[in-house]
Write an enzyme that holds these catalytic residues in place. Structure first.
Site, PDB file in Angstrom:
ATOM      1  CB  CYS A  81      -0.983  -0.065   1.170  1.00 11.94           C
ATOM      2  SG  CYS A  81      -2.424   0.956   0.890  1.00 11.94           S
ATOM      3  CG  HIS A 172      -3.015  -3.240   4.205  1.00  7.79           C
ATOM      4  ND1 HIS A 172      -1.918  -2.575   4.700  1.00  7.79           N
ATOM      5  CD2 HIS A 172      -3.765  -2.318   3.569  1.00  7.79           C
ATOM      6  CE1 HIS A 172      -2.003  -1.289   4.387  1.00  7.79           C
ATOM      7  NE2 HIS A 172      -3.120  -1.108   3.694  1.00  7.79           N
ATOM      8  CD  GLU A 174      -0.047  -5.283   6.249  1.00  5.71           C
ATOM      9  OE1 GLU A 174       0.022  -5.972   5.204  1.00  5.71           O
ATOM     10  OE2 GLU A 174      -0.380  -4.076   6.240  1.00  5.71           O
TER      11      GLU A 174
HETATM   12  N1  GLN Z   1      -3.663   6.299   1.135  1.00  3.48           N
HETATM   13  C1  GLN Z   1      -2.347   6.044   1.668  1.00  3.48           C
HETATM   14  C2  GLN Z   1      -1.273   6.797   0.865  1.00  3.48           C
HETATM   15  O1  GLN Z   1      -1.571   7.382  -0.119  1.00  3.48           O
HETATM   16  C3  GLN Z   1      -2.024   4.568   1.647  1.00  3.48           C
HETATM   17  C4  GLN Z   1      -2.980   3.831   2.551  1.00  3.48           C
HETATM   18  C5  GLN Z   1      -2.422   2.567   3.147  1.00  3.48           C
HETATM   19  O2  GLN Z   1      -1.212   2.351   3.203  1.00  3.48           O
HETATM   20  N2  GLN Z   1      -3.317   1.758   3.641  1.00  3.48           N
HETATM   21  O3  GLN Z   1      -0.157   6.816   1.249  1.00  3.48           O
END
Ligand code: GLN
Length: 192
Positions: A81, A172, A174
């Site tokens: 992410c 995610h 994790e």
């Molecule tokens: N929206 C976050 C970003 O742009 C990422 C979100 C996340 O890691 N769950 O950094």
């Protein structure tokens, strides 16, 4: 072989959850906050969180160059992410510090307000059963470079990619009990 050491970038975000996964897979987890913490790691995880904050803190703690050097040198690396965003070469909007090691263009918060957070059973290339994937204000990959393989997509947009030693997911693992993707990272260590 000794248990591998997996460094988890611990500037911000859900690094503790990643440390728990690598520990349950028999690796040694190490929190990375300073350049010297990188000494001797066998793999690296960049967690989810807020990519602008991770980038700012990584700049402040002078981690950007040492991270680039290690990852470009072949260190098995996994970004989830915000970690995928931070590893990427470009974001579609705005300006934020990026490692630029993964040849993709990423769109942040790409699934829109309605789908800010969602879960789905995802087919992943090479996996024989779907992966229950949790997305939280997730990015998608807008464009991939020539050496990037797309391993999974949602609504036609890549959400899992691999380029040599670098793995990235918009979701995610994790936060679930399914350790197959972390296992992939650990297997990349022995194939180095
Ligand atoms: N929206 C976050 C970003 O742009 C990422 C979100 C996340 O890691 N769950 O950094």
């Amino acid at each position: 072989m000794n248990a591998p050491i997996v460094g988890v970038l611990a500037l911000q975000g859900d690094f503790r959850e990643h440390l728990a996964v690598v520990t349950r897979l028999g690796a040694v987890g190490r929190e990375i906050r300073l350049p010297e913490d990188l000494d001797g790691i066998d793999a690296l995880i960049i967690p989810g969180g807020e990519s602008t904050t991770i980038g700012k803190l990584a700049t402040r703690f002078e981690l950007i160059e040492p991270l680039r050097e290690l990852i470009n040198g072949g260190l098995p690396t996994y970004g989830t992410c915000a970690g995928l965003i931070f590893a990427s070469s470009t974001v579609t909007e705005g300006n934020q510090p990026l490692l630029g090691v993964l040849d993709v263009v990423v769109q942040r918060n790409a699934f829109g307000r309605q789908n800010e957070s969602f879960e789905t059973d995802l087919d992943i290339d090479g996996f024989d059963a779907p992966f229950h994937a949790v997305f939280i204000r997730a990015p998608w990959v807008e464009k991939v470079g020539g050496d990037v393989e797309v391993l999974a997509s949602v609504q036609g947009h890549p959400v899992m990619v691999r380029q040599d030693n670098i793995l990235g997911t918009s979701f995610h693992p994790e936060l679930t009990e399914d350790d197959r993707i972390h296992q992939m990272l650990i297997e990349m260590i022995s194939r180095r």
